[in-house]
Enzyme design. Sequence first.
Site, short mmCIF file in Angstrom:
data_model
loop_
_atom_site.label_atom_id
_atom_site.label_comp_id
_atom_site.label_asym_id
_atom_site.label_seq_id
_atom_site.Cartn_x
_atom_site.Cartn_y
_atom_site.Cartn_z
N TYR A 54 0.83 -1.21 0.00
CA TYR A 54 0.00 0.00 0.00
C TYR A 54 0.86 1.26 0.00
O TYR A 54 1.81 1.39 0.77
CB TYR A 54 -0.92 0.04 1.23
CG TYR A 54 -1.74 1.32 1.29
CD1 TYR A 54 -2.74 1.57 0.34
CD2 TYR A 54 -1.49 2.30 2.24
CE1 TYR A 54 -3.46 2.74 0.35
CE2 TYR A 54 -2.22 3.48 2.28
CZ TYR A 54 -3.20 3.70 1.33
OH TYR A 54 -3.92 4.86 1.33
N GLY A 61 -6.65 4.88 -0.57
CA GLY A 61 -7.99 4.95 -0.01
C GLY A 61 -8.84 3.80 -0.51
O GLY A 61 -8.45 2.62 -0.46
N HIS A 84 -5.81 15.68 -5.09
CA HIS A 84 -6.11 16.03 -3.70
C HIS A 84 -5.98 17.53 -3.43
O HIS A 84 -6.43 18.01 -2.38
CB HIS A 84 -5.20 15.25 -2.76
CG HIS A 84 -5.57 13.80 -2.61
ND1 HIS A 84 -5.94 13.02 -3.68
CD2 HIS A 84 -5.63 13.00 -1.52
CE1 HIS A 84 -6.19 11.79 -3.26
NE2 HIS A 84 -6.02 11.75 -1.95
N ASN A 197 -0.07 13.17 4.10
CA ASN A 197 -0.75 12.39 5.12
C ASN A 197 -0.33 12.81 6.53
O ASN A 197 0.52 12.17 7.14
CB ASN A 197 -0.40 10.90 4.92
CG ASN A 197 -1.62 10.03 4.93
OD1 ASN A 197 -2.57 10.31 5.64
ND2 ASN A 197 -1.60 8.98 4.13
N ARG A 285 -15.06 38.05 41.91
CA ARG A 285 -14.54 37.16 42.96
C ARG A 285 -14.00 35.85 42.39
O ARG A 285 -13.05 35.27 42.93
CB ARG A 285 -15.66 36.89 43.96
CG ARG A 285 -15.25 36.08 45.14
CD ARG A 285 -16.30 35.95 46.24
NE ARG A 285 -17.64 36.30 45.87
CZ ARG A 285 -18.70 35.52 46.13
NH1 ARG A 285 -18.54 34.35 46.70
NH2 ARG A 285 -19.91 35.92 45.80
#
Length: 515
Positions: A54, A61, A84, A197, A285
């Site tokens: 891969y 994907g 992309h 990535n 306060r």
Amino acid sequence: MHTVVVGTSGTTAQDVIAVARGNARVELSADAVAALAAAREIVDALAAKPEPVYGVSTGFGALATRHISPELRAQLQRNIVRSHAAGMGPRVEREVVRALMFLRLKTVASGHTGVRPEVAQTMADVLNAGITPVVHEYGSLGCSGDLAPLSHCALALMGEGDAEGPDGTVRPAGELLAAHGITPVELREKEGLALLNGTDGMLGMLIMALADLRTLYTSADITAALSLEALLGTDKVLAPELHAIRPHPGQGASADNMLRVLAGSGLTGHHQDDAPRVQDAYSVRCAPQVNGAGRDTLAYAATVADRELAAAVDNPVVLPGCGRVESNGNFHGAPVAYVLDFLAIAAADLGSITERRTDRLLDKNRSHGLPPFLADDAGVDSGLMIAQYTQAALVSEMKRLAVPASADSIPSSAMQEDHVSMGWSAARKLRTAVDNLARIVAVELYAAARAVELRARQGLTPAPATRAVVEALRAAGVEGPGPDRFLSPDLAAADAFVRAGGLVAAVEPVTGPLA
């Protein structure tokens, strides 16, 4: 010029800010170059095998099932970058893009991505030349990291797309690279994927937000002290022994800051005078409790940022010790996204309590002797009435920005990427929240400084640290009490004073270093 050396073991928040905001020069260490070369040997060996790996010899994907033949792999890497780079909307700020690029280089230099040394060197060269790729607001789901923003940066390394030159002019990236003698990269196996990535955009924005918020939280302690003083409140609630029995570190630090600012004040302790009060209002306060809770949130967010700075975020990653390239989920932005949202919540609450003190200063029924709206001639003059309106509008937006982005997820990539972090969106809204918080603190400063000066006219002497703040504010061009005038420039000057750390710089020569 300051130089940041990128090695194999991550980087620091200070280095990120130096590169992003200070244009520091970037160099690769010798061990980083060696690690890059060693990891690349593993990728090349796997690329030569017939079995699909891969990111090396497959699609990406939902398309990861296709084995890609050697002659198409360079095209595959180019194509992933081009496809992309699909961002839309306004341009992202230059400092964000520089942080994004530098943090990607940090991971590349770790030796876990398989990118060649010459690609990493080109990334450094582009940063050093002051070339900033055009990155757009929308396109990242925070998983697999900030894909679209990083793709626009990788596109510029290839000499494609648009970029901003050091002179601020946007030109084709190829022209800018040529003008600076930089050869565009020709991507090989895994390199396109490795450049895209990561959580680098959201992490860079987190680091810069942390730096800005640290200054704003100290500034808010100071303005809270000024408001307490102007309202003739009691500083007894700031006693260390009270905060020791509820030992949240941030709370103790904020109370100590306020107490030191108020040292020597002639205004505190008058809550039992003409209109006795048993207690001050919560917004006065409980300032250390609210400010302090935000400080502790900052501390937690900083631990997450430090861990991410030490990380190598990629998929797949090269494991040099065992010669493997393995898929993983380390690119998921959830750890960073959560703290970005936590910070937006804390900032909104700080803005809210700050605005409540401003409103109290302007209301004659609750300000204990101050004129309505701190006006010179109430009725003829409106004073700071509409400054509080502006502050309230900012607080309202802060509350909307506090809605967490990380609680959402929209599946993508044909349900392969079926749960995403939305961390980029969390970071983008936090940047707006930080900007708004600075404006809100500036309005309180403007009102509290005027109120303290009006108290001086009543014969009450403010603390030495308060006097130093007022003098510095007036020296910065912010005018004091008087008839109505065009108010927006004064508020803008007060905002610039706060953002530049002017409050802290004015006080610390009197109080010593504040937390």
